[in-house]
Structures are given as structure tokens and as C-alpha cells.
Write a protein that holds these residues in place. Structure first.
Motif, short mmCIF file in Angstrom:
data_model
loop_
_atom_site.label_atom_id
_atom_site.label_comp_id
_atom_site.label_asym_id
_atom_site.label_seq_id
_atom_site.Cartn_x
_atom_site.Cartn_y
_atom_site.Cartn_z
N LEU A 170 0.83 -1.19 0.00
CA LEU A 170 0.00 0.00 0.00
C LEU A 170 0.88 1.25 0.00
N PRO A 171 0.32 2.39 -0.41
CA PRO A 171 1.09 3.64 -0.31
C PRO A 171 1.58 3.85 1.12
N ASN A 172 2.82 4.41 1.25
CA ASN A 172 3.38 4.64 2.58
C ASN A 172 3.10 6.07 3.02
N ARG A 173 3.70 6.42 4.14
CA ARG A 173 3.42 7.73 4.73
C ARG A 173 3.83 8.87 3.79
N ARG A 174 4.94 8.69 3.07
CA ARG A 174 5.42 9.73 2.16
C ARG A 174 4.37 10.03 1.09
N GLN A 175 3.86 8.97 0.43
CA GLN A 175 2.87 9.19 -0.61
C GLN A 175 1.56 9.69 -0.02
N LEU A 176 1.19 9.14 1.13
CA LEU A 176 -0.04 9.57 1.79
C LEU A 176 0.00 11.06 2.07
N THR A 177 1.11 11.54 2.65
CA THR A 177 1.23 12.95 3.00
C THR A 177 1.12 13.83 1.76
N ARG A 178 1.78 13.41 0.68
CA ARG A 178 1.75 14.21 -0.55
C ARG A 178 0.34 14.27 -1.12
N ARG A 179 -0.33 13.12 -1.20
CA ARG A 179 -1.67 13.10 -1.81
C ARG A 179 -2.70 13.76 -0.90
N LEU A 180 -2.53 13.62 0.40
CA LEU A 180 -3.45 14.27 1.33
C LEU A 180 -3.28 15.78 1.26
N ALA A 181 -2.03 16.25 1.14
CA ALA A 181 -1.79 17.68 1.00
C ALA A 181 -2.46 18.22 -0.25
N SER A 182 -2.40 17.45 -1.33
CA SER A 182 -3.05 17.86 -2.57
C SER A 182 -4.56 17.90 -2.40
N ALA A 183 -5.13 16.93 -1.67
CA ALA A 183 -6.57 16.92 -1.43
C ALA A 183 -7.00 18.11 -0.58
N ILE A 184 -6.13 18.51 0.36
CA ILE A 184 -6.46 19.67 1.21
C ILE A 184 -6.53 20.93 0.36
N LYS A 185 -5.61 21.07 -0.63
CA LYS A 185 -5.62 22.24 -1.49
C LYS A 185 -6.91 22.30 -2.32
N GLU A 186 -7.44 21.14 -2.67
CA GLU A 186 -8.66 21.09 -3.48
C GLU A 186 -9.92 21.20 -2.64
N ASP A 187 -9.76 21.27 -1.32
CA ASP A 187 -10.92 21.20 -0.43
C ASP A 187 -11.89 22.36 -0.65
N ALA A 188 -11.34 23.54 -0.99
CA ALA A 188 -12.21 24.70 -1.16
C ALA A 188 -13.15 24.52 -2.35
N LYS A 189 -12.72 23.77 -3.35
CA LYS A 189 -13.55 23.57 -4.54
C LYS A 189 -14.44 22.33 -4.43
N ALA A 190 -14.12 21.44 -3.49
CA ALA A 190 -14.85 20.18 -3.39
C ALA A 190 -16.20 20.38 -2.70
N LYS A 191 -17.17 19.58 -3.14
CA LYS A 191 -18.51 19.66 -2.54
C LYS A 191 -18.58 18.89 -1.23
N ALA A 192 -17.90 17.77 -1.14
CA ALA A 192 -17.95 16.93 0.05
C ALA A 192 -16.76 17.23 0.96
N ARG A 193 -16.94 16.96 2.26
CA ARG A 193 -15.89 17.23 3.24
C ARG A 193 -14.86 16.10 3.22
N LEU A 194 -13.65 16.46 3.68
CA LEU A 194 -12.53 15.52 3.67
C LEU A 194 -12.37 14.92 5.07
N TYR A 195 -12.41 13.57 5.14
CA TYR A 195 -12.24 12.84 6.40
C TYR A 195 -10.96 12.01 6.33
N VAL A 196 -10.24 11.98 7.44
CA VAL A 196 -9.01 11.18 7.55
C VAL A 196 -9.20 10.21 8.71
N ALA A 197 -8.91 8.93 8.49
CA ALA A 197 -9.08 7.90 9.52
C ALA A 197 -7.78 7.13 9.70
N VAL A 198 -7.38 6.92 10.96
CA VAL A 198 -6.24 6.07 11.32
C VAL A 198 -6.80 4.77 11.89
#
Length: 988
Positions: free
Chosen positions: A558-586
Motif C-alpha cells: 500500500l502507499p506509505n506515509r510519504r505518498q499519503l502525505t503528498r496526496r493528502l496535502a493535494s486533497a487539502i488544497k482542493e478542499d475549497a472547490k470540493a462539494k464533500a468534506r474531507l475525512y481522515v481515519a487512522v
């Protein structure tokens, strides 16, 4: 075209210009190509024009144009910049498409224009093509200059030709510029046999006896002095080619100089003879102009006289060979460049061609000034004057030391077929407009013609295909691309696949031919690069694997922390344009470390892989799932709150389903922490940390649940951090203490039989902190083992104090399962007890079932050492962990401690329950194995009475007293000696 310019004479200059325009137009597929000369009266005169068949030539109104016709582009053209005129521009007439103006510039600025109409705009976007157009313009300009330069030269000769000789000379009036004179040792003219105006601008009359500096310009006089010095040092000079510059032009002479015989006692004179060879050599300004042309090229260019003596070389020749023109002018070119490895036969054939006044082509090894050899292919062509007399030869050389490029051979149009060497490692095919081969070398036939008796296949039948899944099928047809676009195709990588044969990888190049022999329109080369490609493919795959490994967890894929952080950061930048809210689960597996320790690392790894696979199946493609190490998974998804709640429930349910691994059913649950991106300042790391806090909270609540992050968790998480820091200080400041809780036998009188040492901590920074709070933090932070070793010293020291005071107190202490992984655990405790003179038989180590059944070699070794030393082992909280019957059968332990969660429900008024059944089972098991039992957490006499009736051996709990420090314990429990202040009899 360069050879065309070099070989042009007055007789064929018009033909040469027309040929240059025609070849330019055909090469670029233009409708019209024309050349304008800028006259002194600032008008533009149409000098030459070529039009494609079917295109009307320019009308008479365009033959002479005012300079303001190019006014808007004049500055750019003066600066040497070509101009792309848009459609509809009125110069010289309205073109149908794109027109392009290329400047012709001289020393005094703009001298003319080269125009090309209706060529492909794509070609003009290329800097290489624009540069090539500039070279063509200079070549045409140079060719046209011959008419003007020769006319000016003839005019100059008529002005200075008819002069009278010196009265004292033996000559007669002449119209030649050849002359001879004698100079004495001081440099004074003693005799003049010819006029010298062409050199000095003066007549010879009255100059006898004058110093040469009084007759000739200072540069000429200085050269004459140098020639005299050369004669003194080296002997006579014969036919040295020298250049004499005058204010209007340059003259060229063949110089001979010698010392005349002298009478005895008289000083010898020098005789100098200069033979005019100007007409045999291109004028200096034209040579310089040609030098500017060839200076743009990497070819080496040399001009020699009919006897192969060097007249001129370009800068590329000087730079590559190290020879400077001024030092080698007049030397034999062949002798200068010949060396040990040169082909003597080629040199002889070259000399033969020169003697016959014909051209010659070949290749050879030449040598630079420092002796370095280099391979060249050369093309030698004769140069003729206006009368058709041979004046010299021009050499054009191409260096082929590093590689022999097929393209360089193709530039020599007349040598097209000879350039396609049969020894080439590449397949070479020339095709006509229909894709039919008009030439194919042997390598091409081996590669593409599978049945020799048949015709060579057309390009459409070549079994070529693109390499790679994303490649375009259209790219597998280089012939069609060249025919369609008219541009070159370079380094195209294609696969050649014949049925039943291994695939071969080819590097394919293709280029258009405008005037190829036998109707050839496209030249194609195919080079087998299979070995190189496969080696590079291995490197590419290794690089891709390295990139994959860098961003994926190796165990689960599975993707590791490095890829997760990068893709999650990208999703955060898109959050203002997204209709649905962003949830993160550990997602943190419950008690995974214990499972892995109990079942082994291999099964633990397989379990993690199985959990990852199951999570991916349930989560689906919309959920980004990662594994960030250990037993921790992270997912983020967009959606509504209810949708996320449903997803979390499905994930927990899926994880809790049994796993059939190694013929064993394994059950595991997970604690899931969730956070929602609400603060615009939150980063990827912030959201992951919040979700981790929530997962810790879910685990603290018993696990197998999910919890959403809130502010209170931040406070608790901060508290955990404070505790970790305080624990580090506590170890340094010796803040940890031991309290002892008594144990009583369930026999008559309930006698005191020992104590359990319990850890207490009064932090200087945080105050009193209970074990239930700091022990889990210590285990999670990795400090528990360090604390265990610290507590062992306190424990041994206290037992030693009592031992020296004559008080015998059998005692037990707890050690973390993690401490059993340290191979020095048992040796250090045994050594500490020995130092305090405490018997190992009076010590019991309480361990969990996880420690007892650990497959770790270090844990087993520590347990064996305890047993050998006489230290007893007790299983703490028995019944809450994993089965350990095999170890009980081996009598590794001497005591079972029944967990207080079972004891607290004993003797209740509502009657027996499951707890009584469990405790009764444990007691029965212990009796059958001969192991004593200790009930923890006994607080009431009802519990005590039940345990006594069922045969329990020892009790421990608040009924007998809370844990106290050593001093209070000694003054109370030890003095009392029994469970109660007065000896009690067993209740009836």
C-alpha cells in the motif's frame, strides 16, 4: 551550395545564382524564391528569381522597389534578423501565404534580401532552419558579389596598368603588376625592373637609392625586411605566397628572394621578384566573406593553389588542427597533414587528381599540429577563373573520428549510393513516393526481407509497432510521417516482430530527399538497439521499482506515509472547490504486538497483508488507503458524515472477520480514529496526528470501535507528551518509588506470607501520577524497559535493607513483556540480588501470559535463567491472555494470579455467575498441576469466604491493606503478621 559558391566564376555566376534559388525553393517546397540587391541610391533591384511550375513570376513593377517597401522591417534586417511577413503583406506583391525575408549584410550594413514565399510555417519556427536560411542567403550574396568585385578589380587595373618603367631599368613600359628589384644591405633600392605603383602607389622614377620605408607603406616595408632576414637565416625563398593589402583591395604575389653574387670587397645585394597571382586567388574580401560562411559550419575548409600549397583555411580548420593560417600559408597541404597512419595510396590519388585538375573524394587519417590523428572524409573540387583557367582547389572535410554519420554522406548528393556503405551496422533504405524501396543495403535485407527470392517489401508491409502501451500506432510509420509533414523523424524507437522470432528493438531515423537519385523521396535508417534498449529497460524498471518502493510500504504494497502525505496535502488544497468534506481515519489493530509475539513474525506479517487486502476491498477506489508502518493504516475520503460512519462500521466489521492463516483461525479487531478537515490552516501531518489521537482514545475505551477527534483528545494527547518528558526526568532524578501490598494465606489465622512491589511515581513536574496512567504511556513510548531496570535496583536494594535488619520478606515484582526481549534482564536482576545478599528463592517475578508464551529466543532464555537461579515465576492476570497450558505442564511457573475482574463478582447476593465458573475452573486446573493460586483485588469477606471454600491459596487486595511505602509497611503489616489485628478463625 557552399561548393557552388566557391566554384562560381564570372562566366557562370548567373547560372549559379539561379541554381541556388531553385534548390532552396525545392528544398522548402516554396512557390517563389527571389534575391534583391540594395543599390547605393537606396533602391531594391530584383537580381534573380525562381518560381515553382504554375506560379506566375513577379511583374515589372516589382523589379525595382523603393527602400521604404521594407521600412517597417528595416531595423530588424539591418541587425541580421530574419522577418516573417504575415499573409497579405504587400512586398513585393500580395503573397498567398507566408513570406520570409532573410537579410544579406556586409560591412556597411544591409546589402540585399533573400525572399521565400509560401513555405511551411512550421519550418520557420525552428531556429536551426532559420540559421540554415541565413547561410543560404550569405552563399547567394557571395556568389553575386563576384560580378561586382571582378568589375571593380578590372577598373582598378586599368587605372594603374599603363606606366612607364624607370629610365635606368632594362624594362620597357608594361601593363602588368609583376616586378623585380634589388635592395642593398641597408634596404635602399638599387635597381627596379618593373613599376611598383601597384604596391606603393608611386612611380619608380627618382626612387633609386631611397630606403624601402620611403617607397612602400610601412606594413609592406616591414614584410620586405622580414623576407630579407629569412634569406640571411634560411637561404633563398621560392614562390612564397604573400598578401599585399592596398586601400581598395588586396593583391597576391608569389615571392622569390635571393642574395646576388658580389665583387670582392663589396657588399652583396638582394634580389626580390614578385609574380602577380591575384587572378588565381579569390579577392580577400570575398575569401573573408566565404570564411564567415564556413565559420558557421563544423567542416574544415582549405583552399590551395594548383601545386597544393595552402592559400586559405577557415577557423574550424585552425581550431581543430592547431595550425594558424599565417604560419602555414604556402606550405604543401598534404605534407602538412600526413602522418604515420595516413593512407599513402589515397594521398597519391589525390595528387594525381590535382595534377589533372579534377575533383576527388575520399577519407583518410590526418594529423593535427600536436600529432593527434583524426579521421576525415573530404571532398576536393577545382576552382577556375573567368577564363576557365585552373586557379586552385577547395577542400571540404568532415571529421568522422567519433562516429560516421549516414546523414553527412547524404548531404553529398552525387555520392548518394556510395554513402550507403554495405559495412554499416544500420539498415538503410531509400524509398520512392509510394514507399517502394529503390535502394536497400545488405543489413536492411537481413532485417526486413525474410525471403530473399522475393522483392524487398514496401514500407507499409514492415512489421513495425510502437514500443510501450501508451505509444501511438501512427508513430510506427516513419515513412508516412515524413511524406505527410516533410520534416525529419529522429530517434524513433520501434519494435520489429517477425512471426516465430524474438522481438527486436530498432532506432529509426527518416528524412525527406528533394532530389534523390532514381526517384528516392525518403531515406530511412534502422539500427538494432535491442541489447541497449533491454539494458536501459532494466534500468528503467529498477528506477520505477525504486520509485514505487520509495512511496509504498513493502509488506502490504500500500502507499506509505510519504505518498499519503503528498496526496493528502493535494486533497487539502482542493478542499475549497470540493462539494464533500474531507475525512481522515487512522486504523490501528488492537493488541497486534501481542498477537505477533504469540504467533510469530511470519504469521503477523501475513495477517497485516490480509488486513490490508480486506481493507482495500471494502474501501473501494474512492478511498485513498495507506499503511504508515507497523499495524497502522490510514485512509482519507470525501463524503457526508453518515456516509463516513457507514464506511467505518463496514471496515471494523471486515477486520473482525476471522483470518485463516497457516491452518489457524486468527481474530483481530481495530480501533479507528477519525478527523475532519475544517481548519484551512491544517496540514496533512496535522490531520494524521488528530486521527491518531482519536484512535488512541478508541483503544483506551476498549478497542473495536471508532472515535472522532475532539478538543479533549488534544488535551489528553498533550498530557501524554508531558508524561513522557516527565518520565525521562524521573529516571534521572530517581523519582520512582516502590510500595508493597501484603499477601495472606487462606489458612488458619490468615498469616502474612509476602508482598508484591508496586511502582509509584510522585513527579516533580506533574505531581502524583497513577500506574494506570503512566505505565501504558511508558510502554507506548518505549521507556518501560528502562523503567523496569531502574525498578529492579530499587527492589533489590529494599529487600537487602530488610535482610540486613533481620526481616525476611518474600516479595514479587512485575516486569513488562518488552523487558524480556533484553538478553541482560535475568543476569542483571540475579547480580543485583547477589550484591544485596538476597536469596533468589525469596523473589517472584510476575509476568503476563504474553511473556510466558513468547517465541523470542531472548524471552525464553531469560525465563530459563530465572528458573535455574531459583527465582519463581507467577502468571499475572491469568485468564485474560492467551492459552499457556503447555508451559504450565512443563512447570515453568509456580503461581497463578486470578485477575481481579473475576474476583470482584464472587460471593454476590444475586447468585453465582460466569465469574465463579471461571475462577473455579482456574483453581481446579492449578490443583491438578500443583501450582498455587493468588486471588487479586479481594475487598470483602464474602469474596474471602468464597475463595477459601473453593480452595484458593493466597489473597491480595484492599481487604488486607493497600500498598504502602517500605517504612509504613514494616511498622504495620510486618508487625501485625496476619490479615486482621486479632487472630481470626475461619468463618463457619
Amino acid at each position: 551550395m557552399m561548393r557552388l559558391a566557391l566554384s562560381t566564376t564570372n562566366a557562370n555566376v548567373r547560372e549559379s545564382v539561379d541554381t541556388a534559388l531553385r534548390r532552396s525553393g525545392e528544398y522548402y517546397g516554396a512557390d517563389r524564391v527571389y534575391a534583391y540587391r540594395l543599390n547605393d541610391d537606396d533602391t531594391l533591384h530584383l537580381t534573380a528569381e525562381w518560381t515553382r511550375k504554375g506560379v506566375e513570376p513577379l511583374d515589372d513593377s516589382s523589379s525595382t522597389l523603393p527602400a521604404n517597401a521594407i521600412g517597417r522591417w528595416r531595423d530588424a534586417l539591418e541587425n541580421g534578423t530574419s522577418v516573417n511577413m504575415p499573409p497579405g503583406t504587400r512586398f513585393p506583391q500580395i503573397p498567398k501565404g507566408v513570406a520570409f525575408l532573410v537579410p544579406m549584410n556586409g560591412e556597411d550594413g544591409l546589402t540585399g534580401l533573400l525572399g521565400i514565399e509560401n513555405l511551411s510555417p512550421v519550418m520557420l519556427d525552428s531556429k536551426e532552419e532559420q540559421r540554415f536560411l541565413g547561410i543560404i542567403a550569405v552563399l547567394i550574396q557571395t556568389t553575386m558579389r563576384r560580378l561586382v568585385d571582378d568589375a571593380e578589380r578590372d577598373e582598378g587595373l586599368s587605372e594603374s596598368g599603363s606606366v612607364h618603367g624607370d629610365p635606368g631599368s632594362s624594362g620597357s613600359p608594361t601593363d602588368t603588376r609583376d616586378f623585380a628589384f634589388e635592395i642593398d644591405a641597408e634596404g635602399r633600392l638599387q635597381r627596379i625592373d618593373s613599376p611598383v605603383r601597384s604596391l606603393s602607389g608611386k612611380y619608380a622614377k627618382g626612387m633609386l637609392g631611397a630606403l624601402i620605408e620611403e617607397v612602400f607603406p610601412s606594413p609592406i616595408a616591414r614584410d620586405i625586411r622580414r623576407y630579407l632576414s629569412d634569406v640571411d637565416r634560411k637561404g633563398p625563398i621560392s614562390n612564397r605566397t604573400v598578401e599585399v593589402k592596398t586601400p581598395t583591395h588586396s593583391l597576391w604575389y608569389a615571392l622569390s628572394a635571393s642574395v646576388l653574387p658580389a665583387e670582392p670587397g663589396e657588399a652583396a645585394n638582394y634580389r626580390l621578384v614578385l609574380r602577380d597571382v591575384t587572378l588565381q586567388i579569390d579577392p580577400a574580401d570575398e575569401t573573408v566573406h566565404l570564411g564567415q560562411i564556413v565559420g558557421m559550419m563544423t567542416n574544415l575548409v582549405e583552399i590551395v593553389d594548383p601545386r597544393q600549397r595552402i592559400v586559405w583555411t577557415n577557423r574550424a580548420f585552425e581550431k581543430h588542427t592547431g595550425h594558424v593560417l599565417e604560419d602555414i600559408r604556402g606550405l604543401d597541404l598534404s605534407d602538412l597533414l600526413m602522418g604515420e597512419g595516413s593512407n599513402r595510396e589515397t594521398s597519391q590519388e589525390l595528387r594525381q587528381a590535382i595534377s589533372e585538375g579534377r575533383g576527388y573524394e575520399g577519407e583518410n587519417i590526418n594529423y593535427s599540429k600536436d600529432g593527434t590523428p583524426y579521421w576525415v572524409t573530404f571532398n576536393m573540387r577545382p576552382l577556375n577563373d573567368a577564363a576557365g583557367h585552373l586557379t586552385g582547389f577547395v577542400f571540404v572535410e568532415t571529421i568522422i573520428t567519433k562516429r560516421r554519420q549516414l546523414e553527412s554522406s547524404l548531404r553529398a548528393e552525387r555520392d548518394f549510393l556510395s554513402a550507403l556503405s554495405e559495412t554499416s551496422v544500420s539498415a538503410v533504405v531509400a524509398c520512392d513516393a509510394a514507399g517502394k524501396a529503390v535502394f536497400a543495403n545488405s543489413e536492411a535485407r537481413k532485417l526486413l526481407q525474410r525471403k530473399p527470392q522475393r522483392r524487398f517489401p514496401r514500407t507499409s508491409a514492415w512489421p513495425l509497432s510502437p514500443v510501450g502501451e501508451s505509444a501511438d500506432e501512427q508513430q510506427a510509420a516513419p515513412f508516412r510521417q515524413v511524406m505527410k509533414t516533410g520534416t525529419k523523424v529522429r530517434a524513433m524507437t520501434l519494435a520489429l516482430t517477425h512471426p516465430g522470432e524474438q522481438r527486436r528493438i530498432l532506432s529509426v531515423n527518416a528524412a525527406p530527399l528533394t532530389d534523390g537519385p532514381t526517384g528516392a523521396r525518403v531515406i530511412i535508417t534502422l539500427t538494432d538497439i535491442t541489447t541497449q534498449y533491454e539494458a536501459e529497460e532494466i534500468k528503467r524498471l529498477a528506477a520505477a521499482q525504486a520509485l514505487h518502493d520509495a512511496e509504498h510500504e513493502q509488506l502490504t504494497g500500500l502507499p506509505n506515509r510519504r505518498q499519503l502525505t503528498r496526496r493528502l496535502a493535494s486533497a487539502i488544497k482542493e478542499d475549497a472547490k470540493a462539494k464533500a468534506r474531507l475525512y481522515v481515519a487512522v486504523i490501528d489493530l488492537d493488541r497486534f504486538k501481542s498477537i505477533k509475539t504469540f504467533l510469530g513474525h511470519d504469521i503477523g506479517d501475513d495477517l497485516l497483508r490480509a488486513v490490508g487486502t480486506r481493507l482495500g476491498q471494502v474501501a473501494g477506489p474512492k478511498v485513498m488507503l495507506a499503511c504508515i508502518g507497523g499495524d497502522c493504516f490510514v485512509a482519507f475520503v470525501r463524503g457526508g458524515h453518515d456516509e463516513v460512519e457507514d464506511l467505518l462500521s463496514r471496515l471494523r466489521t471486515a477486520i473482525a472477520e476471522p483470518y485463516d492463516l497457516h491452518q489457524t483461525n486468527i481474530f483481530v479487531t481495530a480501533s479507528i480514529g477519525v478527523t475532519c478537515h475544517e481548519n484551512p490552516n491544517d496540514t496533512a501531518e496535522t490531520l494524521i496526528r488528530q486521527a491518531e489521537m482519536a484512535s488512541h482514545n478508541a483503544k483506551a475505551l476498549g478497542g473495536n470501535r471508532h472515535a472522532f477527534h475532539n478538543r479533549d483528545m488534544e488535551i489528553r494527547f498533550s498530557r501524554r507528551g508531558d508524561i513522557v518528558q516527565a518520565m525521562r526526568q524521573a529516571l534521572q532524578r530517581d523519582e520512582f518509588e516502590l510500595a508493597f501490598q501484603p499477601k495472606f494465606a487462606l489458612a488458619d489465622g490468615y498469616p502474612h506470607i509476602g508482598a508484591e512491589a508496586l511502582l509509584r511515581w510522585n513527579s516533580s513536574a506533574l505531581g502524583w501520577i497513577g500506574p494506570a496512567e503512566f505505565i501504558p504511556v511508558a510502554e507506548a513510548s518505549g521507556l518501560i524497559s528502562e523503567i523496569d531496570f531502574h525498578v529492579m535496583r530499587i527492589f533489590a536494594r529494599q529487600l537487602g535493607i530488610w535482610q540486613r535488619a533481620g526481616i525476611l520478606v518474600p516479595a514479587s515484582m512485575n516486569l513488562s513483556p518488552l523487558s524480556f526481549e533484553n538478553p541482560t534482564l535475568a543476569p542483571q536482576l540475579i547480580a543485583l540480588l547477589a550484591d544485596e545478599n538476597v536469596s533468589c528463592g525469596d523473589v517472584t517475578i510476575e509476568i503476563t501470559e504474553t511473556s510466558l508464551v513468547s517465541s523470542s529466543r531472548n524471552a525464553i532464555q531469560n525465563i530459563d535463567l530465572f528458573k535455574q537461579a531459583g527465582i519463581r515465576l507467577s502468571i499475572d492476570d491469568f485468564g485474560t491472555g492467551y492459552s499457556s497450558l503447555s508451559y504450565l505442564q512443563r512447570l515453568i511457573v509456580s503461581e497463578l494470579k486470578i485477575d481481579k475482574s473475576f474476583v470482584q463478582k464472587l460471593g454476590a447476593a444475586h447468585g453465582p455467575g460466569n465469574s465463579e465458573v471461571i475462577v473455579r475452573t482456574i483453581l481446579t486446573l492449578a490443583r491438578s498441576l500443583g501450582v498455587s493460586t493468588v486471588a487479586e483485588g479481594v475487598e470483602t469477606t464474602e469474596q474471602l469466604n468464597w475463595l477459601r471454600r473453593e480452595g484458593c491459596d493466597v489473597i491480595q487486595g484492599f481487604l488486607g491493606g493497600k500498598a504502602a511505602n517500605p517504612e509504613i509497611y514494616q511498622n504495620t503489616v510486618l508487625q501485625r503478621g496476619t490479615l486482621f489485628d486479632t487472630i481470626c478463625r475461619p468463618p463457619h
